[in-house]
Each structure stands twice: as structure tokens, then as C-alpha cells.
Write a protein that holds these residues in place. Structure first.
Motif, short mmCIF file in Angstrom:
data_model
loop_
_atom_site.label_atom_id
_atom_site.label_comp_id
_atom_site.label_asym_id
_atom_site.label_seq_id
_atom_site.Cartn_x
_atom_site.Cartn_y
_atom_site.Cartn_z
N GLY A 190 118.64 21.45 39.07
CA GLY A 190 119.11 22.81 38.81
C GLY A 190 120.30 22.81 37.88
O GLY A 190 120.73 21.74 37.39
N GLY A 191 120.86 24.00 37.65
CA GLY A 191 121.92 24.17 36.67
C GLY A 191 123.23 23.52 37.06
O GLY A 191 123.83 22.79 36.27
N SER A 192 123.69 23.77 38.29
CA SER A 192 125.00 23.23 38.69
C SER A 192 125.01 21.71 38.65
O SER A 192 125.96 21.09 38.16
CB SER A 192 125.38 23.71 40.10
N GLU A 193 123.96 21.10 39.16
CA GLU A 193 123.86 19.62 39.11
C GLU A 193 123.86 19.14 37.66
O GLU A 193 124.42 18.08 37.36
CB GLU A 193 122.54 19.17 39.75
N ALA A 194 123.21 19.88 36.81
CA ALA A 194 123.15 19.48 35.40
C ALA A 194 124.54 19.60 34.76
O ALA A 194 124.94 18.77 33.95
CB ALA A 194 122.11 20.30 34.65
N ILE A 195 125.27 20.65 35.14
CA ILE A 195 126.63 20.81 34.61
C ILE A 195 127.53 19.67 35.09
O ILE A 195 128.26 19.05 34.31
CB ILE A 195 127.22 22.19 35.01
N GLU A 196 127.46 19.36 36.40
CA GLU A 196 128.24 18.23 36.92
C GLU A 196 127.93 16.97 36.11
O GLU A 196 128.82 16.21 35.74
CB GLU A 196 127.87 17.95 38.39
N THR A 197 126.65 16.77 35.86
CA THR A 197 126.20 15.59 35.11
C THR A 197 126.82 15.58 33.71
O THR A 197 127.30 14.55 33.23
CB THR A 197 124.66 15.60 35.01
N GLY A 221 137.59 31.52 29.74
CA GLY A 221 137.74 32.47 30.84
C GLY A 221 136.47 33.31 30.88
O GLY A 221 135.66 33.28 29.94
N GLN A 222 136.25 34.02 31.95
CA GLN A 222 135.08 34.91 32.06
C GLN A 222 133.78 34.18 31.73
O GLN A 222 132.94 34.69 30.99
CB GLN A 222 135.24 36.13 31.13
N SER A 223 133.65 32.97 32.28
CA SER A 223 132.43 32.20 32.06
C SER A 223 131.87 31.79 33.42
O SER A 223 132.56 31.89 34.44
CB SER A 223 132.76 30.94 31.26
N TYR A 224 130.65 31.31 33.43
CA TYR A 224 130.12 30.78 34.69
C TYR A 224 129.31 29.53 34.38
O TYR A 224 128.43 29.53 33.51
CB TYR A 224 129.23 31.80 35.40
N HIS A 225 129.63 28.45 35.10
CA HIS A 225 128.91 27.20 34.87
C HIS A 225 128.32 26.62 36.14
O HIS A 225 127.84 25.48 36.12
CB HIS A 225 129.84 26.18 34.20
N GLY A 226 128.38 27.35 37.24
CA GLY A 226 127.73 26.85 38.45
C GLY A 226 128.64 26.89 39.66
O GLY A 226 129.83 27.18 39.56
N SER A 227 128.08 26.57 40.82
CA SER A 227 128.81 26.79 42.06
C SER A 227 129.31 25.52 42.73
O SER A 227 130.00 25.59 43.75
CB SER A 227 127.93 27.58 43.04
N THR A 228 128.99 24.35 42.23
CA THR A 228 129.56 23.13 42.80
C THR A 228 131.02 23.01 42.32
O THR A 228 131.42 23.69 41.38
CB THR A 228 128.75 21.90 42.33
N LEU A 229 131.80 22.14 42.96
CA LEU A 229 133.24 22.17 42.69
C LEU A 229 133.60 21.77 41.25
O LEU A 229 134.50 22.35 40.66
CB LEU A 229 133.98 21.29 43.71
N GLY A 230 132.89 20.81 40.69
CA GLY A 230 133.15 20.45 39.28
C GLY A 230 132.81 21.60 38.36
O GLY A 230 133.55 21.92 37.43
N ALA A 231 131.68 22.24 38.62
CA ALA A 231 131.25 23.37 37.79
C ALA A 231 132.23 24.54 37.96
O ALA A 231 132.51 25.27 36.99
CB ALA A 231 129.83 23.78 38.15
N LEU A 232 132.77 24.70 39.17
CA LEU A 232 133.75 25.79 39.39
C LEU A 232 135.05 25.50 38.65
O LEU A 232 135.75 26.43 38.24
CB LEU A 232 134.04 25.95 40.88
N GLY A 254 135.00 30.35 34.64
CA GLY A 254 136.12 31.29 34.57
C GLY A 254 135.87 32.51 35.44
O GLY A 254 136.67 33.44 35.44
N ASN A 255 134.77 32.52 36.16
CA ASN A 255 134.42 33.69 36.97
C ASN A 255 135.37 33.78 38.17
O ASN A 255 135.26 33.01 39.13
CB ASN A 255 132.96 33.55 37.44
N LYS A 256 136.30 34.74 38.09
CA LYS A 256 137.40 34.83 39.05
C LYS A 256 136.89 34.96 40.49
O LYS A 256 137.33 34.24 41.37
CB LYS A 256 138.24 36.05 38.67
N ARG A 257 135.96 35.90 40.69
CA ARG A 257 135.49 36.16 42.05
C ARG A 257 134.85 34.93 42.67
O ARG A 257 134.99 34.67 43.85
CB ARG A 257 134.46 37.27 42.03
#
Ligand SMILES: Cc1ncc(COP(=O)(O)O)c(C=O)c1O
Length: 445
Positions: free
Chosen positions: A96-103, A127-138, A142-145
Motif C-alpha cells: 500500500g501507499g504508507s508502506e511504500a512511502i516508508e520505503t 505543509g498541507q500534504s499527506y503521505h500516509g498514516s504510519t509514523l515515518g509517513a506522518l 503536513g496534514n495537521k488533523r
């Protein structure tokens, strides 16, 4: 555990084309491709057939012990699909995406170590970006919420602003053509401030859910790419949402003719038929590891899963055969994307619609309480959520989001239908959406 304890979710049982049915037999037009995932349409039987054939032959082997024909052949097909820049490159498959971003983040770090730049580890992002929900991706999101609660758990690297023309900080009148260069210059400042520790810069070529399909002005991404080159910083294109044809090109970076060192894909890669992500790396990056330590220090049990790869490979075949990238090209007369663009533009007439923006089959509709001042609705009204509910009642699925103004205020919808959507379906969907917006606006504040 469902995503919300408060919301009730219909239970989906079947999909076909742009439609999904629930257990009560209610039909929904999937106007957001779930979350910009489904691109080839639901229920394509040849994908299920390809997955079943792979499952019957070989369901799984571990990537530390075997490679597989499906992995080798599909990786080459993807590199070809990504074009000249990835000739001789490599593909790392994930679930999935988050794992790929971590990679991709770890790959960038290891590349720098391999070439003797071991002080480089920071990843600059926007800022105002989203790269996934795992801690490295977070860390790089830049998604504040989505990151606020977890901030004590993540490293903080620099986030730079980027051109969001509807609310441009420079108050420009030329579609951010000039100020795009100011935003790019901010990146160079941030890299310099990292004092030789910046390893990479990660960005969404077109902003995804967080800002709602904000398209960068001409020249901006070219300058960003040039700055990264000059500063020895790897360029990571997060094409989890924009890749695999969604914007009318195989990958969105092609619109601006830039050549990332690492490109991340997911969502449309398998069009939702199986969990799948991929990290494409150029020959330069792959060779640095191959000729250096010789092994990428990373791995998931399920990377390179044969059944997911069979799904992805079959999706790529359909996407090519049906010319779905052409269907997603809004500059092509009569394409689904051209029709969608024209139809969505009519929503500007609605009092609550401040902006309609996007490219290909990836669009954002931003809502405002006051058009002249662009004042957003009070966040607690959850205006986008109200529109989403009113649309779902009518059998239309959209992707509501909040926070586009400052991370908290600002309401928008993401529209990203499958590329097989017809002109009649677009017309019906936009009509329902218009009515849903009016219904939300008529509700008490
Ligand atoms: C641009 C972008 N990057 C990364 C991700 C994370 O992907 P996933 O949800 O598959 O982990 C998403 C998901 O929405 C995304 O839009």
C-alpha cells in the motif's frame, strides 16, 4: 473497529463499473473512486481471474528466499510505463501507499549513506500534504488533523509552503506563475537551513486529499527539481494518488517534464483489487546500493505478494488496452476528463462553491461561507461532511475533507471517478452534487 464510532456505514456487497451496491440493494455512483483508488471500474472480471490463477499456481513466497516471474515481469512493465527516466531502474513492491512511502524515505537515506553522505537524513516536505498514516509517513505529512495527536512520536523536519493559488499568500493575479518561484526559493532556504543534513524532498505533484487537487503553476516544479539536483537532495514524487493515469498522463510528473529519483505509486496501481504499492527508483539510486553495501536494509513479509502483483499486472493491461490514460486527459476532446471538467465548472454558480480546480480525473470543489471574502465555513459545521451525507442519501459517493485553509478550517470535496465513467453518469452525478450542496447550505448553522 470501524473508522468512526458515530457514523453508520452501509455494508457494500457488489461493484460494477462506476457503481457499488449495499446489502439493502441501494446503488451508489462512486464519484471519488473510493478515495481516488478505483481507476478501471469496479467488478472487472479479468482481474479476479488473474488473481485466482496466481493463487492456484503459487500464493506466496518470501522475498528473502525467492523472486517470482510475476514480480520480475510486472516490475519491468512498470518501469517501461514510467518512461525514460526509469530505464535500468528497480521497483520495490509493498502492500500500500504508507508502506511504500516508508520505503522511499529509507531508500533515500540509504542512498545518501552509500554515496558517502551519511550526515544526510532529513526529508523536507510541504505543509498541507499527506503521505500516509504510519509514523515515518506522518513525519513528512503536513496534514495537521491527521498528525497533531502523534506529534510527540514523530521527528520534525522542515515543511515548506507551496502555491495554493485560490488562497495565495502573495495575493497574485497571474495564477501563481511568478510567485511559484518564491515558493520554490523557500525550499532552497529550507534545504540550506538543514545544514547538509537534507537527504530528500518529498512532494505530491498535484495535492491530494489535504488541499483537494491543487495543481502547481507552470515552472514551479521544474525549479523545485533543479534546486534538489543542485543541493544533492533526492526528489521523491509521491504519486500514490496521482499516478497510473489519474491525471491524464502515466504519472503526473510528466505534465511538468520533471525526473524524480524515486517515484511512489499505490491506489490506482491495483485500482483497489488488492493491497499494493510500489517504489520505482532510478538506475542511479539502485546502482548506488547495488555497488555499495549490496542490500537494501528493509523489508516487509508481504512485499512482492504474488496475488497482489497479479492484480496490479492485470490492471495495467486493462488500463493500456482501454486507453484509460487518454480517458483521463482533460485536454482530449470528448474524454471522460474533459466532460467532467466542463460539468464540474458549472458548480461555480452555487453560492457555497468558492473554487473548482484539478486536472484529469482528479478534482477538488472548495466551499466557502462567503464568496467575495473566501471566508470558510466554521469548522464545527462540517460543511463538506454535510454535503457528503446529502450526496450519499442520493446515491452519490464523494470524498469530503476539512482543513484546506489552515489545517482546521476550510471544506472541500475530492472528486476522482473511475475512468470508465460516461457522459450521462457525469451529468447525473454533478446534478445530484449540486442538489446536495444546496441541501447542506439550507441546514441550520
Ligand atoms: C498522496 C498520498 N500518499 C500516501 C498515501 C497513503 O497511502 P495508503 O493509504 O495506501 O497507506 C495516500 C493515501 O491517501 C496519499 O493520498
Amino acid at each position: 473497529m470501524r473508522r468512526s464510532f458515530r457514523k453508520t456505514f452501509p455494508s457494500a456487497v457488489r461493484g460494477e463499473g462506476v457503481y457499488v451496491w449495499d446489502t439493502d440493494g441501494k446503488c451508489y455512483l462512486d464519484f471519488s473512486g473510493s478515495a481516488a483508488v478505483n481507476f478501471i471500474g469496479h467488478g472487472v472480471q479479468e482481474i479476479a481471474t488473474a488473481m485466482a490463477a496466481q493463487a492456484k499456481q503459487l500464493e506466496f513466497v518470501h522475498s528473502s528466499q525467492f523472486t517470482t516471474p510475476v514480480a520480475e515481469e510486472y516490475a519491468q512493465e512498470l518501469l517501461d510505463f514510467a518512461g525514460r527516466n526509469f530505464a535500468g531502474g528497480r521497483v520495490y513492491f509493498t502492500s500500500g501507499g504508507s508502506e511504500a512511502i516508508e520505503t522511499s524515505l529509507k531508500m533515500a537515506r540509504q542512498y545518501q549513506v552509500e554515496i558517502g553522505q551519511s550526515s544526510r537524513y532529513q526529508v523536507v516536505s510541504r505543509g498541507q500534504s499527506y503521505h500516509g498514516s504510519t509514523l515515518g509517513a506522518l513525519t513528512v505529512s503536513g496534514n495537521k488533523r491527521r498528525r497533531e495527536m502523534y506529534l510527540p512520536m514523530v521527528r520534525e523536519f522542515a515543511h515548506v509552503a507551496f502555491p495554493y493559488c485560490y488562497r495565495c499568500a502573495y495575493d497574485c493575479t497571474d495564477g501563481c506563475r511568478n510567485c511559484g518561484q518564491e515558493y520554490a526559493a523557500d525550499l532552497e532556504k529550507a534545504i540550506k537551513a538543514a545544514n547538509g543534513q537534507a537527504a530528500a524532498f518529498i512532494f505530491e505533484p498535484v495535492s491530494g486529499a489535504t488541499l483537494g487537487a491543487v495543481v502547481p503553476p507552470p515552472g514551479y516544479l521544474q525549479s523545485v527539481a533543479e534546486i534538489c539536483r543542485r543541493q544533492g537532495v533526492l526528489l521523491i514524487a509521491d504519486e500514490v494518488m496521482t499516478g497510473m493515469g489519474r491525471t491524464g498522463r502515466n504519472f503526473a510528473v510528466e505534465h511538468w517534464d520533471i525526473a524524480p529519483d524515486i517515484l511512489v505509486a499505490a491506489k490506482g496501481l491495483s485500482s483497489g483489487y488488492s493491497p499494493l504499492g510500489a517504489v520505482l527508483v532510478t538506475k542511479k539510486v539502485a546502482d548506488a546500493i547495488a555497488e555499495g553495501s549490496g542490500a537494501f536494509l528493509h523489508g516487509f513479509t508481504y512485499n512482492c505478494h504474488p496475488i497482489s502483483l497479479a492484480a496490479g499486472r492485470a490492471v495495467l493491461k486493462v488500463l493500456r488496452r482501454e486507453d484509460l490514460v487518454g480517458a483521463a486527459d482533460d485536454q482530449r476532446a470528448g474524454s471522460a476528463a474533459a466532460l467532467l471538467k466542463t460539468s464540474l465548472e458549472t458548480l461555480r454558480e452555487r453560492a457555497a462553491v468558492g473554487d473548482v480546480r484539478g486536472i484529469g480525473l482528479l478534482w477538488g470543489v472548495e466551499f466557502v461561507a462567503d464568496k467575495a471574502s473566501k471566508k470558510p465555513f466554521a469548522p464545527e459545521l462540517n460543511f463538506a461532511g454535510r454535503v457528503g451525507q446529502a450526496a450519499a442519501k442520493r446515491g452519490l459517493m464523494v470524498y469530503p475533507m476539512q482543513g484546506c485553509v489552515d489545517g482546521v478550517a476550510g471544506d472541500h470535496l475530492l472528486i476522482a471517478p473511475p475512468a470508465v465513467i460516461t457522459s450521462e453518469e457525469i451529468g447525473w452525478a454533478v446534478k445530484q452534487l449540486g442538489e446536495a450542496i444546496e441541501e447542506a447550505a439550507a441546514q441550520p448553522a
